[in-house]
Design a protein around this motif. Structure first.
Motif, PDB file in Angstrom:
ATOM      1  N   VAL B  37      14.946 -24.685  16.108  1.00 52.31           N
ATOM      2  CA  VAL B  37      15.757 -23.857  15.225  1.00 52.31           C
ATOM      3  C   VAL B  37      14.805 -23.056  14.357  1.00 52.31           C
ATOM      4  CG1 VAL B  37      17.587 -23.852  13.495  1.00 52.31           C
ATOM      5  CG2 VAL B  37      17.468 -25.692  15.188  1.00 52.31           C
ATOM      6  N   VAL B  38      14.903 -21.709  14.430  1.00 49.44           N
ATOM      7  CA  VAL B  38      14.006 -20.877  13.628  1.00 49.44           C
ATOM      8  C   VAL B  38      14.820 -19.964  12.712  1.00 49.44           C
ATOM      9  CG1 VAL B  38      12.089 -20.929  15.268  1.00 49.44           C
ATOM     10  CG2 VAL B  38      13.821 -19.152  15.453  1.00 49.44           C
ATOM     11  N   GLY B  39      14.289 -19.819  11.491  1.00 50.06           N
ATOM     12  CA  GLY B  39      14.961 -18.980  10.506  1.00 50.06           C
ATOM     13  C   GLY B  39      14.405 -17.564  10.538  1.00 50.06           C
ATOM     14  N   SER B  40      14.519 -16.866   9.418  1.00 48.14           N
ATOM     15  CA  SER B  40      14.053 -15.481   9.372  1.00 48.14           C
ATOM     16  C   SER B  40      12.547 -15.434   9.594  1.00 48.14           C
ATOM     17  CB  SER B  40      14.432 -14.874   8.014  1.00 48.14           C
ATOM     18  OG  SER B  40      13.895 -15.683   6.993  1.00 48.14           O
ATOM     19  N   GLU B  41      12.095 -14.412  10.257  1.00 51.15           N
ATOM     20  CA  GLU B  41      10.678 -14.203  10.605  1.00 51.15           C
ATOM     21  C   GLU B  41      10.108 -15.336  11.451  1.00 51.15           C
ATOM     22  OE1 GLU B  41       8.366 -12.898   7.368  1.00 51.15           O
ATOM     23  OE2 GLU B  41       9.800 -11.287   6.951  1.00 51.15           O
ATOM     24  N   GLY B  42      10.996 -16.012  12.168  1.00 52.89           N
ATOM     25  CA  GLY B  42      10.515 -17.006  13.125  1.00 52.89           C
ATOM     26  C   GLY B  42       9.990 -18.291  12.520  1.00 52.89           C
ATOM     27  N   VAL B  43      10.330 -18.574  11.246  1.00 48.80           N
ATOM     28  CA  VAL B  43       9.853 -19.813  10.616  1.00 48.80           C
ATOM     29  C   VAL B  43      10.588 -21.014  11.212  1.00 48.80           C
ATOM     30  CG1 VAL B  43       9.767 -21.090   8.439  1.00 48.80           C
ATOM     31  CG2 VAL B  43       9.217 -18.648   8.484  1.00 48.80           C
ATOM     32  N   TYR B  44       9.798 -22.027  11.572  1.00 51.26           N
ATOM     33  CA  TYR B  44      10.359 -23.223  12.210  1.00 51.26           C
ATOM     34  C   TYR B  44      11.112 -24.083  11.188  1.00 51.26           C
ATOM     35  CZ  TYR B  44      10.596 -27.751  14.518  1.00 51.26           C
ATOM     36  OH  TYR B  44      11.035 -28.937  15.041  1.00 51.26           O
ATOM     37  N   LEU B  45      12.360 -24.432  11.490  1.00 44.29           N
ATOM     38  CA  LEU B  45      13.178 -25.198  10.541  1.00 44.29           C
ATOM     39  C   LEU B  45      13.453 -26.619  10.992  1.00 44.29           C
ATOM     40  CD1 LEU B  45      15.860 -22.478   9.711  1.00 44.29           C
ATOM     41  CD2 LEU B  45      13.895 -23.128   8.327  1.00 44.29           C
ATOM     42  N   GLY B  46      13.450 -26.837  12.284  1.00 39.48           N
ATOM     43  CA  GLY B  46      13.745 -28.174  12.797  1.00 39.48           C
ATOM     44  C   GLY B  46      14.139 -28.094  14.251  1.00 39.48           C
ATOM     45  N   MET B  47      14.522 -29.240  14.808  1.00 37.87           N
ATOM     46  CA  MET B  47      14.806 -29.284  16.237  1.00 37.87           C
ATOM     47  C   MET B  47      16.276 -29.644  16.473  1.00 37.87           C
ATOM     48  SD  MET B  47      13.007 -28.717  18.949  1.00 37.87           S
ATOM     49  CE  MET B  47      11.281 -29.160  18.821  1.00 37.87           C
ATOM     50  N   PHE B  48      16.907 -28.865  17.345  1.00 32.29           N
ATOM     51  CA  PHE B  48      18.230 -29.243  17.844  1.00 32.29           C
ATOM     52  C   PHE B  48      17.974 -29.846  19.210  1.00 32.29           C
ATOM     53  CE2 PHE B  48      22.135 -28.570  20.152  1.00 32.29           C
ATOM     54  CZ  PHE B  48      23.120 -28.851  19.212  1.00 32.29           C
ATOM     55  N   ASP B  49      18.384 -31.083  19.404  1.00 35.56           N
ATOM     56  CA  ASP B  49      18.059 -31.684  20.699  1.00 35.56           C
ATOM     57  C   ASP B  49      19.219 -32.518  21.233  1.00 35.56           C
ATOM     58  OD1 ASP B  49      17.934 -34.143  19.369  1.00 35.56           O
ATOM     59  OD2 ASP B  49      15.807 -33.870  18.919  1.00 35.56           O
ATOM     60  N   LEU B  50      18.955 -33.192  22.344  1.00 32.29           N
ATOM     61  CA  LEU B  50      20.020 -33.961  22.999  1.00 32.29           C
ATOM     62  C   LEU B  50      20.645 -34.993  22.076  1.00 32.29           C
ATOM     63  CD1 LEU B  50      18.674 -34.603  26.610  1.00 32.29           C
ATOM     64  CD2 LEU B  50      20.604 -33.176  25.922  1.00 32.29           C
ATOM     65  N   ARG B  51      19.831 -35.522  21.161  1.00 34.53           N
ATOM     66  CA  ARG B  51      20.389 -36.539  20.262  1.00 34.53           C
ATOM     67  C   ARG B  51      21.555 -35.992  19.445  1.00 34.53           C
ATOM     68  NH1 ARG B  51      15.984 -38.781  16.604  1.00 34.53           N
ATOM     69  NH2 ARG B  51      15.430 -36.590  16.675  1.00 34.53           N
ATOM     70  N   ASP B  52      21.495 -34.687  19.135  1.00 37.59           N
ATOM     71  CA  ASP B  52      22.590 -34.086  18.374  1.00 37.59           C
ATOM     72  C   ASP B  52      23.859 -34.040  19.212  1.00 37.59           C
ATOM     73  OD1 ASP B  52      21.108 -33.444  15.968  1.00 37.59           O
ATOM     74  OD2 ASP B  52      19.997 -32.067  17.248  1.00 37.59           O
ATOM     75  N   ILE B  53      23.674 -33.848  20.510  1.00 42.78           N
ATOM     76  CA  ILE B  53      24.842 -33.819  21.399  1.00 42.78           C
ATOM     77  C   ILE B  53      25.392 -35.233  21.584  1.00 42.78           C
ATOM     78  CG2 ILE B  53      25.614 -33.295  23.744  1.00 42.78           C
ATOM     79  CD1 ILE B  53      23.488 -30.992  23.631  1.00 42.78           C
ATOM     80  N   TRP B  54      24.482 -36.209  21.757  1.00 35.85           N
ATOM     81  CA  TRP B  54      24.942 -37.609  21.874  1.00 35.85           C
ATOM     82  C   TRP B  54      25.702 -38.009  20.610  1.00 35.85           C
ATOM     83  CZ3 TRP B  54      24.560 -37.106  26.485  1.00 35.85           C
ATOM     84  CH2 TRP B  54      23.386 -37.045  27.239  1.00 35.85           C
ATOM     85  N   GLN B  55      25.197 -37.556  19.473  1.00 33.07           N
ATOM     86  CA  GLN B  55      25.807 -37.917  18.185  1.00 33.07           C
ATOM     87  C   GLN B  55      27.258 -37.433  18.111  1.00 33.07           C
ATOM     88  OE1 GLN B  55      23.786 -36.265  14.672  1.00 33.07           O
ATOM     89  NE2 GLN B  55      25.852 -36.167  13.829  1.00 33.07           N
TER      90      GLN B  55
END
Lengths: 445, 151
Positions: B37-55
């Motif tokens: 997940v990247v915000g403005s100017e490509g700054v890294y904010l965190g990861m969206f991954d399979l665990r979010d879907i399992w959740q």
């Protein structure tokens, strides 16, 4: 002066003042929750000894090892038993027994919580029941809130009925030599009345929310409670030991065996059975795990508290407080008993009932000569037990089980707010104490 | 060997205000397990991954981070219910799923690859490669990026 009071208090200060001030500071810190309560209790006890109010020997005599042993043994037994999955099994089974109808589930889960918390400690009970409750209510598509609130209330109510159900009862029973059956016979009827008068208003308040579609009920009926059982060998052993321990509590009195012996021996037997035939390495891991499940914070808090209260006792503070209490009640039995009931209920609603009961026990004991012997104190013990245990229902911070449920509910996205809880449960607590008031009056006064 | 040499540059990303449904579709389409997940100017904010879907699929009671509900073998869930759960979540924003992590899992381009190997040994998954100063996402490094180089 009490024979154990030391005349060598630091700087020549008065033992009564030092012990009172330390006790008040400890109490204040416990209420503020800024520092862990076990740490506060132990540090206070240490200071008391270092200041010379008690010697180490006197301090150790102040610790009620019967209470500590009883709690430790039961924590070990319950910790091992809960691994078997039996409590989830019972919860799912009870929901299916009423066809997963929301009202029926509410009543059944409340009853299961009451029965389990009468035999296990309240925190363990709710830790086991709440996750299953959340799973069931989610499938039913009903609000979890009324279910969780009822489980809070019934964990405290059920715990009131037996010697081992709630720490105040363990302390009172141990200090006075009350048996398991004494509690069932004397506190039991009041508890049954309170249960009925709690479930009816709860149903009335929440009846509109307790509706589910037939499909949702069918989904819960598809739950397979047998799958909840993890280890049927362990289950048999644990249930056998648990039944033996409870039977032991019932008959122990006749054989002059103290409850701590029974619960600790029961824990030893269960550990023996659970480790039989395992390799040495496996055994150490397994036993280490069993001991790590024990709530050492609670036990160490008890140790510190017993020493601090013993300091108050030895320095004559408790006697002075008892004289104050008698001055207020005019030495009237009825006023004293009902005063203890209402006073302990209201105080337990806002502060931890463990330190309160620990202070009240020597205080009530010292009233024996005034009221004509130990036997005359019985009504006061029941008033203290009912007030301190049921008072915990008054607010969200009234008992540790309440906070545990609130924590779980928050994480499950169904938060229980302090004032919402107080609004519906404080009046219910007052109602339950009014019931106990009538009960005490009709039976003992 | 540095991480810069093995990483996959310009990976697929998602913005925090995009929806779960969009991220889910992107992952299914490209068979991704991790979507940075990247915000403005490509700054890294965190990861969206399979665990979010399992959740999203799991009952809430299983997510209490306590071992009191140690498994769901007793549970019953129909296919339709699981599909419904994904549908219900479709309009939630990706930023709702960003996890507060004590030690965010990330690597820098100039780190030795062995650091990535250590992290993958411990956590599995795919690691975001972040520029030290600007915190912009410059790539991703996963098992196959490293192992391809070692054949």
């Amino acid at each position: 002066m009490h024979p154990e009071a030391s005349s060598h208090v630091i700087f020549g200060w008065s033992a009564a003042w030092v012990s009172s001030v330390l006790f008040c500071i400890v109490y204040g810190l416990i209420i503020s929750e800024k520092i862990n309560r076990a740490v506060v209790g132990l540090a206070g006890a240490g200071l008391l000894i270092l200041c010379g109010v008690l010697t180490q020997e006197a301090a150790l005599r102040g610790i009620d090892f019967n209470t500590i042993g009883l709690l430790l043994g039961m924590m070990l037994i319950v910790g091992i038993t809960s691994k078997s999955g039996i409590f989830q099994y019972v919860a799912i089974w009870s929901a299916k027994a009423v066809n997963a109808a929301p009202v029926g589930v509410l009543i059944m889960l409340s009853l299961v919580t009451a029965v389990l918390s009468a035999l296990l400690d309240n925190v363990t009970t709710v830790l086991l029941i709440v996750p299953v409750t959340l799973a069931i209510t989610e499938e039913l598509g009903v609000k979890a809130y009324p279910y969780l609130i009822n489980e809070v209330l019934f964990s405290n109510i059920g715990g009131t009925a037996t010697l081992i159900g709630d720490p105040p009862n363990i302390m009172i029973g141990s200090a006075v030599g009350l048996t398991f059956m004494d509690f069932v016979i004397h506190a039991g009827p009041a508890v049954l009345l309170v249960m009925v008068l709690t479930i009816l208003p709860m149903y009335w308040i929440w009846r509109k929310d307790l509706v589910a579609t037939p499909e949702a009920q069918q989904r819960v009926m598809c739950f397979n409670e047998r799958e909840a059982i993890k280890d049927s060998r362990l289950l048999k052993q644990a249930l056998g030991v648990l039944a033996g321990v409870i039977a032991g509590f019932v008959v122990a009195h006749h054989f002059h065996i103290a409850p701590a012996t029974i619960s600790m021996f029961g824990a030893a037997v269960l550990l023996l059975l659970d480790n039989f035939g395992r390799s040495a390495d496996d055994q150490s891991k397994n036993v280490h795990h069993a001991f790590s499940e024990v709530e050492w914070i609670t036990l160490m808090f008890f140790v510190g508290l017993f020493i601090l209260v013993h300091g108050l006792e030895a320095s004559g503070v408790i006697r002075a407080l008892a004289e104050q209490l008698l001055a207020v009640t005019g030495g009237d039995q009825k006023i004293t008993a009902l005063g203890i009931l209402w006073g302990s209920a209201l105080l337990s609603g806002v502060i931890d009932n463990i330190p309160f009961v620990a202070t009240m026990i020597p205080l009530i004991k010292s009233l024996a000569p005034v009221f004509g012997g130990e036997q005359e104190l019985m009504k006061f013990w029941w008033a203290l037990s009912l007030g301190a245990c049921l008072g915990g229902n008054g607010t969200l911070v009234g008992a540790s089980a309440n906070l545990v449920v609130a924590g779980l509910a928050e994480r499950a996205g169904q938060p229980i707010r302090f004032w919402d809880y107080t609004k519906s449960c404080f009046p219910l607590m007052l109602l339950s104490i009014a019931v106990c008031h009538l009960y005490l009056q009709l039976r003992y006064l | 060997m540095t991480i810069q040499e093995v990483m996959k540059a310009s990976p697929a990303t998602v913005a925090p205000d995009e929806t779960f449904g969009h991220a889910f579709a992107l992952m299914m389409e490209q068979k991704l397990t991790h979507l940075p997940v990247v915000g403005s100017e490509g700054v890294y904010l965190g990861m969206f991954d399979l665990r979010d879907i399992w959740q999203v699929l799991l009952p809430k009671a299983a997510l209490l981070a306590m071992d009191s509900l140690s498994d769901l073998a007793f549970f019953y869930e129909s296919k339709k219910q699981l599909i419904d759960k994904l549908r219900h979540a479709a309009n939630r924003r990706v930023e709702e799923f960003l996890k507060e992590e004590d030690a965010p899992l990330e690597v820098y381009p100039d780190m030795p690859v062995i650091e990535a190997v250590l992290l993958l040994h411990r956590h599995d998954g795919v690691l975001p490669v972040v520029d030290r100063k600007s915190r912009r996402l410059v790539g991703m490094v996963g098992a196959w990026d490293i192992l391809e180089r070692l054949r």
